[in-house]
Design a protein around this motif. Structure first.
Motif, short mmCIF file in Angstrom:
data_model
loop_
_atom_site.label_atom_id
_atom_site.label_comp_id
_atom_site.label_asym_id
_atom_site.label_seq_id
_atom_site.Cartn_x
_atom_site.Cartn_y
_atom_site.Cartn_z
N ALA A 138 34.36 -88.37 -85.90
CA ALA A 138 33.23 -89.17 -85.41
C ALA A 138 33.03 -90.37 -86.33
O ALA A 138 32.70 -91.47 -85.89
CB ALA A 138 31.98 -88.30 -85.38
N GLU A 139 33.32 -90.16 -87.61
CA GLU A 139 33.14 -91.22 -88.59
C GLU A 139 34.08 -92.40 -88.28
O GLU A 139 33.70 -93.56 -88.30
CB GLU A 139 33.48 -90.64 -89.97
CG GLU A 139 33.19 -91.53 -91.14
CD GLU A 139 33.79 -90.93 -92.41
OE1 GLU A 139 34.38 -89.83 -92.35
OE2 GLU A 139 33.68 -91.60 -93.45
N GLU A 140 35.32 -92.05 -87.97
CA GLU A 140 36.30 -93.08 -87.62
C GLU A 140 35.86 -93.82 -86.37
O GLU A 140 35.91 -95.05 -86.29
CB GLU A 140 37.69 -92.45 -87.40
CG GLU A 140 38.34 -91.94 -88.68
CD GLU A 140 39.48 -90.95 -88.45
OE1 GLU A 140 40.01 -90.45 -89.44
OE2 GLU A 140 39.80 -90.65 -87.27
N LEU A 141 35.39 -93.03 -85.40
CA LEU A 141 34.96 -93.63 -84.14
C LEU A 141 33.81 -94.60 -84.38
O LEU A 141 33.82 -95.74 -83.91
CB LEU A 141 34.54 -92.53 -83.16
CG LEU A 141 33.90 -93.02 -81.87
CD1 LEU A 141 34.86 -93.88 -81.06
CD2 LEU A 141 33.41 -91.84 -81.03
N LYS A 142 32.83 -94.13 -85.18
CA LYS A 142 31.65 -94.94 -85.45
C LYS A 142 32.05 -96.27 -86.10
O LYS A 142 31.60 -97.33 -85.71
CB LYS A 142 30.73 -94.13 -86.38
CG LYS A 142 29.57 -94.89 -86.98
CD LYS A 142 28.37 -94.83 -86.03
CE LYS A 142 27.10 -95.40 -86.63
NZ LYS A 142 27.20 -96.75 -87.05
N PHE A 143 32.93 -96.16 -87.10
CA PHE A 143 33.36 -97.35 -87.83
C PHE A 143 34.02 -98.35 -86.86
O PHE A 143 33.74 -99.54 -86.89
CB PHE A 143 34.36 -96.93 -88.92
CG PHE A 143 34.85 -98.06 -89.77
CD1 PHE A 143 34.11 -98.48 -90.89
CD2 PHE A 143 36.03 -98.73 -89.46
CE1 PHE A 143 34.58 -99.53 -91.66
CE2 PHE A 143 36.48 -99.78 -90.23
CZ PHE A 143 35.76 -100.18 -91.34
N LEU A 144 34.86 -97.82 -85.99
CA LEU A 144 35.59 -98.67 -85.05
C LEU A 144 34.64 -99.29 -84.04
O LEU A 144 34.76 -100.47 -83.66
CB LEU A 144 36.69 -97.87 -84.35
CG LEU A 144 37.84 -97.45 -85.28
CD1 LEU A 144 38.67 -96.31 -84.66
CD2 LEU A 144 38.75 -98.65 -85.58
N GLN A 145 33.69 -98.47 -83.62
CA GLN A 145 32.68 -99.01 -82.68
C GLN A 145 31.92 -100.16 -83.32
O GLN A 145 31.69 -101.20 -82.72
CB GLN A 145 31.70 -97.91 -82.29
CG GLN A 145 32.22 -96.99 -81.21
CD GLN A 145 31.24 -95.87 -80.91
OE1 GLN A 145 30.58 -95.36 -81.83
NE2 GLN A 145 31.14 -95.48 -79.64
N ASP A 146 31.56 -99.95 -84.59
CA ASP A 146 30.78 -100.98 -85.29
C ASP A 146 31.56 -102.29 -85.39
O ASP A 146 30.98 -103.37 -85.44
CB ASP A 146 30.40 -100.50 -86.69
CG ASP A 146 29.34 -99.40 -86.61
OD1 ASP A 146 28.79 -99.21 -85.50
OD2 ASP A 146 29.11 -98.71 -87.63
N LEU A 147 32.91 -102.16 -85.48
CA LEU A 147 33.72 -103.37 -85.59
C LEU A 147 34.09 -103.93 -84.21
O LEU A 147 34.94 -104.81 -84.08
CB LEU A 147 35.01 -103.09 -86.36
CG LEU A 147 34.87 -102.95 -87.87
CD1 LEU A 147 36.19 -102.50 -88.49
CD2 LEU A 147 34.43 -104.26 -88.51
N ASN A 148 33.47 -103.36 -83.18
CA ASN A 148 33.73 -103.80 -81.80
C ASN A 148 35.16 -103.57 -81.37
O ASN A 148 35.74 -104.38 -80.64
CB ASN A 148 33.41 -105.29 -81.62
CG ASN A 148 31.94 -105.47 -81.35
OD1 ASN A 148 31.29 -104.55 -80.81
ND2 ASN A 148 31.42 -106.62 -81.73
N CYS A 149 35.80 -102.52 -81.89
CA CYS A 149 37.15 -102.19 -81.42
C CYS A 149 37.01 -101.75 -79.96
O CYS A 149 36.13 -100.97 -79.61
CB CYS A 149 37.71 -101.05 -82.28
SG CYS A 149 39.36 -100.59 -81.82
N ASP A 150 37.92 -102.28 -79.10
CA ASP A 150 37.72 -102.08 -77.67
C ASP A 150 38.01 -100.66 -77.20
O ASP A 150 37.21 -100.04 -76.52
CB ASP A 150 38.63 -103.03 -76.89
CG ASP A 150 38.42 -104.46 -77.31
OD1 ASP A 150 37.35 -105.00 -76.99
OD2 ASP A 150 39.31 -105.04 -77.98
N GLU A 151 39.19 -100.19 -77.58
CA GLU A 151 39.60 -98.89 -77.03
C GLU A 151 40.13 -98.01 -78.15
O GLU A 151 40.46 -98.48 -79.23
CB GLU A 151 40.68 -99.07 -75.96
CG GLU A 151 40.15 -99.77 -74.72
CD GLU A 151 41.22 -99.92 -73.63
OE1 GLU A 151 42.32 -99.35 -73.78
OE2 GLU A 151 40.93 -100.62 -72.65
N GLY A 152 40.26 -96.73 -77.82
CA GLY A 152 40.80 -95.82 -78.83
C GLY A 152 41.41 -94.61 -78.16
O GLY A 152 41.16 -94.32 -76.99
N GLN A 153 42.23 -93.93 -78.90
CA GLN A 153 42.78 -92.66 -78.43
C GLN A 153 42.93 -91.78 -79.65
O GLN A 153 42.99 -92.27 -80.77
CB GLN A 153 44.12 -92.87 -77.71
CG GLN A 153 45.19 -93.56 -78.54
CD GLN A 153 46.44 -93.91 -77.74
OE1 GLN A 153 46.60 -95.05 -77.32
NE2 GLN A 153 47.33 -92.93 -77.56
#
Ligand SMILES: Nc1nc2c(ncn2[C@@H]2O[C@@H]3COP(=O)(O)O[C@H]4[C@@H](O)[C@H](n5cnc6c(=O)[nH]c(N)nc65)O[C@@H]4COP(=O)(O)O[C@H]3[C@H]2O)c(=O)[nH]1
Length: 725
Positions: free
Chosen positions: A657-672
């Protein structure tokens, strides 16, 4: 006077001798004709007695006849008068005549007695001899054998015409010893004179070669033989000798020797670089091993293979490729001692033999030196080329006791160096052989895996990190091995790439993924982007684009729904070709994502030149978010740069969740990533997709996966993976 009682005896003698005996009157009328005459001339006595002697003459009386008669008149006996007479058969007979005058009791010349001896055999022998002499003269002339004689008593030199021509003298020139000596090359004269002295003083035959210098300065090579002629008292009275001009023969022999040497050289050396080939290398390894076994020294073998040479060859053409190989070979030679051997095995492979190594570790120093030398820029025509190499090292006696084993093990170590790809060189380890056997086993199995339908695709969802919706799927191949169970790509894709099998396998993956996407659409699921990994080997293979379009047309999937994931290595290897293929793809609507970004060596700055849709952030960077928070700057930088290039950012391998949160904060579009779902079977993916994706809350920590079993699947897959690797 003859005693009358002797007449019968004398008659018997005359009748029985083989010589022809005839008597004739002064006027030439034959009065006696013995059996020998019958045999020689073919006429019987009855035919000839009373006939004129001129019957035997070829054309009237011979010129000498009158003179002979005059001499007979004077009572002279004519001995060995040689003439030709004609037999009854018309055959001309060489005869030697002895003619004795016959006087009357009163002393008047009344006739002559002629004894004729058949000379034909002697004449024939003489004729044969003169023929031999002529032939010999002809042969010596044709063979350009010059014959000479030196009469010691008069100091007279006699040369035949060939000798004169050989030395450039005129037939009228007087030949003296001094004339001859003046022609002899000053360096060879002492030897020649010594030889002549030995013949004259010791009766020893002389032979050999020497040079003569003609007036125009031309040098001829003369082969000579000379021998003494002795008188009855064994004194040397004459020296005879022959000279043969062997200049041309020696030149031809030298040319022949040279061409033989060249042929030998070609048979033992690589034509392109001039380096020793496999044959010589094997010999030298054998010698080094022999020496090593006596001295206890170690021998090292380095197997070098260039990375991506084929692409340089294909794109710039063979002449440029050849020049690059020549440049590499020079660099390698500069790296080693003269006692070492650099050999080319063909293509872009080299083997370097270091026959005397104090410590095996020293070889690592040599290997690093070679890697650096190869990696420095090569100027080929107008191009500045860069190429890297990998080196495998085997050591005698540890890694093999013969050339074949040492080469095989160095080759194996080289493949490991390629796979590991960090240092560029590897020492052989026995475990590598096991790996090589394993590779072989898998490669053989893979050849049939397509036909036996042993490959399967798993699909990992790509999630919109703002909404939680599933935007796409990444198709990931697995191999249901008949004995090993489920194999992951890491276990077999590198082997498929090395063997070229990746080309049919990659085509299968694309077709299968497109069919699957169509099938989901057919089942009413919202369209998604289907991402497929394309190996650089396949990307660069001939007909890649045509094959890809054929599959897309065949399956009917909208091109805009297909995303090709390419890796950064392509850009390093063949930037222009890659960019051009990508542009063609992009023009047809196919989407392009750059995979594993940041793991290669490429400069991020040139990305803006490429027709990309998305950048995939490698999971090693994503991992840093939770594992090394102080190094997360690079993830931020990649995202910012991607944004500035208007590219979609897709983060791979999100686990927490931490990784996801960080990526969300940086406006990363997509993830898997496993946080959402591991790669799953098509039915599982369909179920996931059907639920409408994932609920993403503002607080990532509260994000929930809709599939309760996802964690479980991920855990099981991780376990499988650990078991297999
Ligand atoms: N630890 C961890 N791993 C995660 C997570 N989420 C996904 N992964 C794994 O990460 C890899 C992502 O694929 P990739 O970077 O394209 O890397 C792929 C891709 O480069 C290659 N590959 C897979 N399928 C194909 C294919 O069909 N063709 C080609 N050429 N290469 C393929 O094999 C690589 C490995 O594939 P996989 O083993 O399937 O491994 C996949 C996937 O299972 C996570 O949260 N944590």
């Amino acid at each position: 006077m003859i005693d009358q009682s002797m007449v019968p005896y004398l008659t018997a003698i005359v009748e029985s001798i083989e010589d022809a005996v005839l008597a004739k009157t002064f006027a030439g009328i034959i009065t006696y004709w013995n059996p020998g005459a019958e045999v020689l001339y073919g006429y019987s006595a009855s035919e000839m007695v009373g006939r004129h002697i001129s019957l035997l003459f070829p054309a009237g009386l011979p010129r000498e006849f009158n003179a002979i008669m005059r001499r007979l008149e004077h009572g002279e006996r004519i001995k060995h008068f040689e003439t030709v007479l004609v037999a009854k058969s018309g055959k001309r007979i060489d005869v030697s005549l002895t003619i004795s005058p016959l006087f009357s009791r009163r002393g008047e010349l009344i006739g002559a007695l002629t004894i004729a001896r058949d000379n034909s055999d002697r004449r024939r022998a003489e004729h044969q001899l003169s023929l031999h002499v002529e032939r010999l003269a002809l042969a010596t002339a044709v063979a350009r054998i010059g014959v000479w004689e030196w009469e010691l008593s008069t100091d007279q030199l006699t040369w035949d015409a060939t000798m004169l021509a050989m030395y450039g003298f005129e037939p009228t020139d007087r030949i003296t010893y001094e004339n001859w000596a003046a022609c002899v090359h000053s360096e060879d004269l002492p030897g020649r004179e010594a030889s002549l002295r030995r013949v004259v003083e010791q009766n020893l035959d002389g032979s050999g070669e020497f040079r003569i210098v003609s007036a125009d300065g031309g040098v001829k090579i003369i082969s000579f033989t000379e021998r003494a002629v002795l008188d009855g008292a064994a004194n040397v009275v004459r020296v005879v000798g022959v000279n043969v001009d062997v200049t041309e023969r020696r030149a031809v022999e030298a040319a022949l020797r040279k061409s033989q040497e060249q042929m030998k050289y070609l048979a033992e050396h690589d034509f392109l670089t001039g380096l020793p080939n496999q044959r010589i290398l094997n010999d030298r390894i054998g010698q080094a091993i022999e020496l090593g076994s006596r001295t206890g020294r170690t021998v090292a073998l380095l197997f070098l293979d260039m990375d991506g040479f084929k692409h340089i060859n294909d794109s710039l053409g063979h002449p440029a490729g050849d020049k690059l190989i020549q440049s590499i070979s020079k660099r390698l030679l500069d790296c080693v001692r003269s006692s070492d051997t650099v050999s080319r095995q063909g293509g872009d492979e080299f083997i370097v033999l270091l026959p005397e190594v104090n410590h095996p570790e020293d070889t690592a120093i040599a290997a690093r030196r070679m890697l650096e030398a190869v990696a420095a820029v090569h100027s080929v025509d107008e191009h500045e080329l860069q190429i890297t190499a990998c080196i495998g090292i085997s050591i005698y006696p540890d890694d093999g006791l013969d050339a074949e084993t040492l080469i095989k093990n160095a080759d194996t170590a080289m493949y490991n160096a390629k796979d590991n790809g960090t240092r560029g060189y590897e020492f052989f380890q026995p475990a590598m052989n096991l790996r090589a056997v394993e590779r072989q086993f898998l490669e053989e199995g893979m050849r049939q895996a397509l036909e036996r339908a042993e490959f399967v695709l798993h699909y990992q969802p790509k999630i919109d990190l703002r909404t939680g919706a599933i935007t796409g799927a990444e198709a990931l191949i697995r191999w249901m091995h008949p004995t090993r169970g489920l194999l992951y790509p890491g276990n077999f894709i590198p082997i498929a790439e090395a063997s070229g099998l990746i080309i049919p396998i990659g085509a299968w993956v694309l077709r299968q993924a497109c069919i699957q996407a169509q099938s989901w659409i057919g089942k009413g699921l919202p369209p998604i982007t289907m991402a497929v990994n394309v190996s650089p080997v396949r990307f660069e293979s001939e007909g890649f684009l045509e094959g890809l379009f054929a599959i897309l047309n065949e399956t009917g999937l909208d091109k805009k729904s297909v995303e090709i994931e390419v890796t950064e290595t392509l850009l390093i290897r063949r930037p222009e070709l890659t960019a051009s293929i990508l542009r063609t793809l992009r023009e047809t609507g196919v989407r392009i994502a750059m995979d594993d970004l940041g793991t290669g060596y490429s400069s991020l700055s040139y990305l803006h030149n490429l027709p990309l849709d998305a950048l995939k952030i490698d999971q090693s960077f994503v991992r840093q978010i939770s594992m090394a928070p102080n190094q997360i700057g690079i993830v931020s930088a990649i995202i910012l740069m991607g944004k500035s290039l208007n590219l979609k950012l897709i983060a791979e391998g999100i686990e927490t969740a931490e990784e996801l949160k960080f990526l969300q904060d940086l406006n990363c579009d997509e993830g898997q990533g496993y946080y959402f779902s591991p790669p799953v079977l098509p039915e599982q993916f369909a179920r996931l997709h059907n639920t409408g994706g994932f609920r993403i809350f503002g607080d990532a920590a509260r994000t929930r996966s809709p599939l309760n079993s996802c964690d479980q699947i991920a855990r099981e897959q991780e376990r499988d993976r650990r078991r297999l690797s």
